[in-house]
Scaffold this motif. Structure first.
Motif, short mmCIF file in Angstrom:
data_model
loop_
_atom_site.label_atom_id
_atom_site.label_comp_id
_atom_site.label_asym_id
_atom_site.label_seq_id
_atom_site.Cartn_x
_atom_site.Cartn_y
_atom_site.Cartn_z
N LEU A 648 -29.51 -27.81 133.23
CA LEU A 648 -30.50 -26.78 132.49
C LEU A 648 -30.02 -26.02 131.53
N LEU A 649 -28.72 -25.38 131.72
CA LEU A 649 -28.22 -24.51 130.97
C LEU A 649 -27.64 -25.26 129.63
N GLN A 650 -27.20 -26.52 129.77
CA GLN A 650 -26.81 -27.31 128.61
C GLN A 650 -27.95 -27.56 127.55
N LYS A 651 -29.31 -27.29 127.83
CA LYS A 651 -30.10 -27.53 126.94
C LYS A 651 -30.22 -26.22 126.16
N TYR A 652 -29.99 -25.28 126.39
CA TYR A 652 -30.10 -24.02 125.53
C TYR A 652 -28.76 -23.37 125.18
N PHE A 653 -27.76 -23.41 125.92
CA PHE A 653 -26.65 -22.74 125.66
C PHE A 653 -25.30 -23.70 125.74
N LYS A 654 -24.29 -23.31 125.02
CA LYS A 654 -22.93 -24.20 124.93
C LYS A 654 -21.65 -23.24 125.00
N VAL A 655 -20.92 -23.79 125.68
CA VAL A 655 -19.73 -22.57 125.80
C VAL A 655 -18.76 -23.12 124.72
N LEU A 656 -18.49 -22.37 123.74
CA LEU A 656 -17.30 -22.75 122.72
C LEU A 656 -15.86 -23.27 123.29
N THR A 657 -15.36 -24.25 122.76
CA THR A 657 -13.99 -24.55 123.25
C THR A 657 -12.95 -24.46 122.29
N ALA A 658 -11.78 -24.67 122.55
CA ALA A 658 -10.77 -24.42 121.63
C ALA A 658 -10.87 -25.44 120.44
N GLY A 659 -11.53 -26.49 120.68
CA GLY A 659 -11.72 -27.76 119.58
C GLY A 659 -13.01 -27.00 118.53
N ASP A 660 -13.88 -26.35 119.26
CA ASP A 660 -14.90 -25.88 118.46
C ASP A 660 -14.31 -24.40 117.55
N MET A 661 -13.38 -23.82 117.93
CA MET A 661 -12.98 -22.44 117.35
C MET A 661 -11.64 -22.59 116.85
N ILE A 662 -10.97 -23.82 116.83
CA ILE A 662 -9.63 -24.05 116.10
C ILE A 662 -9.50 -25.29 115.77
N GLU A 664 -8.45 -29.16 114.18
CA GLU A 664 -7.26 -29.76 114.83
C GLU A 664 -5.85 -29.70 114.13
N GLU A 665 -5.84 -29.32 112.88
CA GLU A 665 -4.35 -29.25 112.16
C GLU A 665 -3.74 -28.04 113.04
N HIS A 666 -4.17 -27.06 113.69
CA HIS A 666 -3.62 -26.12 114.37
C HIS A 666 -3.48 -26.21 115.76
N ARG A 667 -3.79 -27.26 116.29
CA ARG A 667 -3.65 -27.72 117.68
C ARG A 667 -2.88 -28.83 118.01
N GLU A 668 -1.51 -28.57 117.92
CA GLU A 668 -0.49 -29.77 117.97
C GLU A 668 -0.66 -30.56 119.20
N SER A 669 -1.06 -29.58 120.60
CA SER A 669 -1.17 -30.50 121.57
C SER A 669 -2.19 -31.42 121.78
N GLY A 670 -3.25 -31.07 120.86
CA GLY A 670 -4.29 -32.04 120.92
C GLY A 670 -5.46 -31.50 122.06
N VAL A 671 -5.14 -30.40 122.90
CA VAL A 671 -6.15 -30.00 123.64
C VAL A 671 -7.38 -29.63 122.95
N THR A 672 -8.60 -29.91 123.73
CA THR A 672 -9.80 -29.60 122.73
C THR A 672 -10.54 -28.69 123.90
N SER A 673 -10.39 -28.72 124.94
CA SER A 673 -11.23 -27.81 125.90
C SER A 673 -10.38 -27.50 127.28
N TYR A 674 -10.63 -26.35 127.76
CA TYR A 674 -9.84 -26.10 128.94
C TYR A 674 -10.59 -26.66 130.33
N TYR A 675 -11.72 -27.07 130.01
CA TYR A 675 -12.63 -27.76 131.03
C TYR A 675 -13.35 -28.77 130.73
#
Length: 935
Positions: A648-662, A664-675
């Motif tokens: 239900l929460l996914q319909k209206y909300f989204k937790v911004l991840t590292a991939g959303d806020m950083i 790709e060229e600044h994320r050498e590890s390739g990690v996009t989300s902590y969960y």
């Protein structure tokens, strides 16, 4: 039973598994059917297997008690098992095991059950002895382990200020896991019998070993150095702990080794009383709070007040007929501790020689600085103190344009030439990211080509940003020092004071990076690497220098300052802040000017309660900061998971991840989300060690545009007014939830309940809405999610505030004070006269700071030329609050006459030159004008 990947923390996993074991064993005692009983037994077996390894790292309930419970289960004594598990789970939850022995036999009575911490008043809890655990590292059998623990704990005396229990582990790996798992451990005793590897390391615990160097570093330790190397590795992850090394080696062999946190070496000794006294003394050294203690003692003294402050000793309140309610609300102690005197065991903040001086020295030790200074009027003042102490008119400062406004005002006070750096924009969320290292290097190389590098004095960046973006501090300083070896760094860590007390976070703090670099620059390996790179780069192009990870010269000076809002992320009263200094040239160059700046901005009547809270806050984090910060991050991770997994929460909300806020060229590890619901939790260590930018996991940025409310409305009209949930950062379509060391799992659960209720109400509204209402809702959502105005970069300073035609840095002080005369200014309306003037290609220059809130960063500063992008952004803003802008008059700008007059005034120049320091040979052709590409 939940899979291990469902947990971000072993501590939370342990807690949940004990709770699951209590439920399963209780269910077995209620005569379940044969099928249910078989399933429950399987669950209990699995939980025992999992908890068996974990419990070896804790003193309570202890390996022996845990083994006894398992035997009872194997023998079918289910009532005994259920009783013991219930007692253990309750004691773990309430903390009762920290106060007394917990009986686990079914016929026993816990007489002191009502004496648990949860039931005690604050006053009663303050009278109890603090509890901690001592880790003994020695490979021994069960009998020898019991003998060791009995001898150590047998030394305890009634007069001891603390009580402790012992935990025994056999190996280096077990010891490293224990100190990262068990937050109760305050001291480590390393004995000669330890071995290298553990025989029982779970997957979730194995990941901890990377914090101390990883398996490769552990495998490389020679057997004769097991003890000293363990002390050194523990110092990397838990530097606040005390270690005691028991060894059979000679003094000469030990003297040349790095012993890390080792406080004392015992040579082939079984003097347990001496060890016991040293353990207590070490913990007492961290438990000391000199100024708070002095203030408490002062409040007990009978005194006659013949100085300022009628409220001192509460006299003006107790004698009053009309303000007794204030005395009743605050209680007597706060007034008994109020004074303007600097005697009677107290001290002066401006000239500390007693308990304040000692408290600041203890804070310096805790935060890894060389000097630490307290401030009682916030980090805004700390920033101005540092800037004034280090800068003078004519100095050039590279500064993040969207940093806190106190830095911009600090530039006005110092009269420095400001060269603004642009962070990468996150236009989709109406916020800025952080300044890429390539942008900083480009600007420094540009200054070098223009012959102005000697005037570049400071780099000023925010770490971490309000939205949680954290720099790779060590890398930034290394590469900048490779171009400008005496560059000063000011890291605004207002929101990052807690980072010192988590191994993952600590590596990205200014003080930790400064200490690492100071040690690294002294090594032969660094000198060789520097010389090899200099040979390699002697004919390198400008583009090559930008792409190369530059190595600074061994003679580079490490000059680092961090300002921290203790009150924002640790325990302190409002406005309690600290300045941390790690500057190799502080004593020789800065000390006097720093003292003058400190005197300029610090009140002669500082609040003693704030100083005392800073002292106690430091004491707390040295003793339990590791635990509290870990729980803080756990709470945020739980929030991420709960929102991300809820349909239900996914319909209206989204937790911004590292991939959303950083990008790709600044994320050498390739990690996009902590969960991720499919993959589970990502270990933070890898990306925090490698990436240019990382996202502080303790902050959860929630995209709320899907609700049809903008961030400001969602904050004030929904969360605050309706549910009493307080937050203080929003953007056009996001809100920021910050966890802190006081956040509980219950608080997170309540927030999730509120979000679910909001989502349900939106579902109901949409179900009952007419076609036109649904269309209007969809339009609002689309406007918030898709029609976000692009964020403007810094345009340029008008030539009246530049030194020369090739300058980019401006004299913000000159522009600021030029606007003091109203005759130099005019007002233009955004949709009228300003728009028309821009259409005629006129050069319009801002006469003031313009700061929309949200997002809260200045889009215009005095002397800045207004660009079409800035005008479009301002016109698209739908916020009600724009600091510096008057809706009734318009935007304040300089008149053309004022600008023409300002062009003829002389420009300030630096009076003093920077110390001469060896500069690497990076002479290249003048770089082309750079314009950062939006990512």
């Amino acid at each position: 039973m939940h899979a291990m990947r469902d947990y971000s923390s072993a501590i939370q996993l342990r807690s949940d598994r004990w709770s699951a074991l209590r439920e399963a064993t209780s269910a077995l005692t209620r005569n379940p059917s044969a099928g249910e009983a078989s399933q429950l037994r399987g669950t209990v077996e699995s939980l025992f297997e999992s908890l068996g390894d974990m419990e070896s790292y804790w003193a309570f309930p202890g390996k022996q008690a845990f083994a006894l419970i398992r035997r009872h289960f194997d023998q079918g004594k289910l009532d005994d098992v259920s009783f013991a598990v219930n007692r253990i789970t309750r004691a773990l939850t309430t903390g009762a095991y920290r106060r007394r022995s917990i009986p686990l036999e079914r016929d026993s009575v816990d007489q002191d059950e009502q004496d648990d911490e949860a039931h005690l008043s604050v006053e009663m809890r303050a009278l109890s002895k603090p509890y901690f655990e001592v880790l003994i590292v020695d490979s021994v059998n069960d009998h020898q382990e019991r003998w060791l623990k009995a001898n150590v704990t047998g030394m305890r005396r009634p007069e001891d200020p603390f009580i402790y229990e012992a935990v025994v582990v056999p190996s280096i790996e077990d010891a490293l896991i224990a100190v990262l798992f068990n937050h109760n451990i305050q001291a480590i005793v390393v004995r000669p019998g330890l071995v290298l590897h553990s025989d029982k390391v779970e997957e979730i615990l194995t990941r901890y070993l990377a914090r101390a160097g990883g398996r490769d570093e552990i495998d490389a330790i020679p057997p004769e150095n097991y003890g000293p190397e363990l002390c050194r590795m523990i110092a990397k992850v838990r530097p606040e702990l005390d270690a005691y090394l028991v060894t059979e080696r000679s003094v000469e062999d030990i003297a040349g080794l790095e012993l890390g946190i080792c406080r004392r070496v015992f040579y082939n000794s079984e003097d347990f009383m001496e060890l016991h006294l040293n353990i207590l003394r070490g913990v007492q050294a961290r438990n000391k709070s000199p100024f708070f203690t002095a203030l408490v003692e002062y409040s007990k003294q009978p005194t006659g007040v013949f100085h300022a402050m009628p409220i001192s000793r509460g006299k003006s309140i107790t004698r009053s007929h009309w303000i007794q309610d204030m005395g009743a609300f605050y209680g007597p102690n706060i007034f008994l501790a109020e004074t303007s005197a600097t005697s009677g065991g107290l001290d002066s903040l401006l000239e500390p020689h007693g308990p304040i001086k000692e408290a600041q020295e203890l804070a310096s030790r805790a935060f890894g600085s060389k000097q630490t200074f307290f401030a009682t009027n916030g980090t805004s003042t700390c920033n101005k103190i540092v800037v004034q102490a280090l800068l003078q008119p004519g100095d050039i400062v590279l500064i993040d344009r969207d940093c806190h406004k106190s830095h911009h005002y600090g530039m006005v006070l110092a009269g420095a030439q400001v060269s603004y750096l642009d962070s990468y924009p996150l236009s989709k969320y109406s916020m800025y990211g952080a300044v890429p290292l390539s942008e900083i290097k480009e600007r420094l190389l540009q200054m070098k080509a223009q012959g102005k590098l000697d005037r570049v004095r400071m780099l000023l960046l925010t770490n971490c940003t309000f939205d949680g973006l954290v720099y790779n501090v060590e890398r930034v300083m290394q590469e900048c020092l490779a171009i400008k070896p005496d560059l000063i760094f000011l890291w605004d860590e207002a929101w990052f004071a807690f980072a010192r007390f988590n191994p993952t976070y600590r590596q990205r703090t200014g003080m930790n990076a400064a200490n690492v670099l100071r040690a690294k620059f002294k090594t032969a390996a660094h000198r060789e690497a520097y010389e090899a790179q200099q040979e390699e780069l002697k004919d390198a192009s400008h583009e090559t220098l930008l792409k190369t990870r530059l190595i600074p010269p061994p003679t580079a000076r490490v000059r680092v300052y961090s300002t921290q809002s203790t009150h924002k992320t640790l325990t302190s009263l409002r406005q309690g802040s600290m300045i941390h200094v790690n500057d190799q040239d502080f004593k020789g160059e800065v000390e006097q000017s720093f003292h003058e700046a400190y005197m300029t901005h610090t009140s002669t009547s500082p609040n003693y309660q704030i100083i005392a809270s800073l002292d106690v806050g430091r004491r707390q984090v040295e003793l339990e900061g590791f635990e509290f910060v870990q729980r803080q991050i756990e709470a945020a991770m739980s929030m991420r998971r709960a929102i991300s997994d809820h349909p239900l929460l996914q319909k209206y909300f989204k937790v911004l991840t590292a991939g959303d806020m950083i990008p790709e060229e600044h994320r050498e590890s390739g990690v996009t989300s902590y969960y991720d619901a499919e993959q589970g939790w990502t270990d933070l260590w890898d990306c925090w060690e490698r990436d240019e930018f990382v996202l502080d996991a303790s902050r959860v940025t929630l995209l709320v545009g899907g609700t049809g409310w903008d961030g400001d409305t969602f904050k004030n009209k929904v969360l605050m007014d309706k549910y009493g949930i307080q937050i203080n950062k929003t953007s056009r379509n996001t809100v920021l939830f910050m966890t802190n060391i006081g956040t509980t799992r219950s608080s997170v659960a309540y927030l999730i309940e509120v979000l679910v209720e909001i989502a349900n109400s939106l579902d109901e509204l949409n179900d009952d809405a007419s076609g036109m209402e649904k269309l209007a809702f969809d339009r609002r959502v689309k406007n918030l999610l898709d029609n976000c105005p692009p964020l403007p970069d810094f345009s340029r300073f008008h030539k009246a505030f530049l030194e020369s035609g090739n300058s980019a840095e401006g004299d913000i002080r000159k522009a600021f004070f030029l606007a003091y005369n109203d005759k130099n200014c005019d007002y233009l309306e955004l949709d009228g006269t300003l728009k028309d003037a821009m259409a005629r290609s006129e050069t319009i220059v801002s006469a003031s700071f313009i700061i929309p809130y949200p997002p809260g960063f200045p889009i215009l500063v005095p002397g800045q030329v207004i660009s079409q992008e800035i005008l479009s952004f301002m016109r698209a803003l739908d916020v009600s609050e724009i600091h510096g802008y008057r809706p009734d008059l318009g935007l304040r700008v300089f008149t053309q006459e004022a600008l023409e007059g300002a062009e003829g005034t002389p420009k300030p120049v630096a009076v003093l030159e920077s110390p001469q320091v060896e500069t690497p040979q990076l002479e290249k052709p003048a770089p082309k004008a750079s314009k950062k590409t939006s990512t």
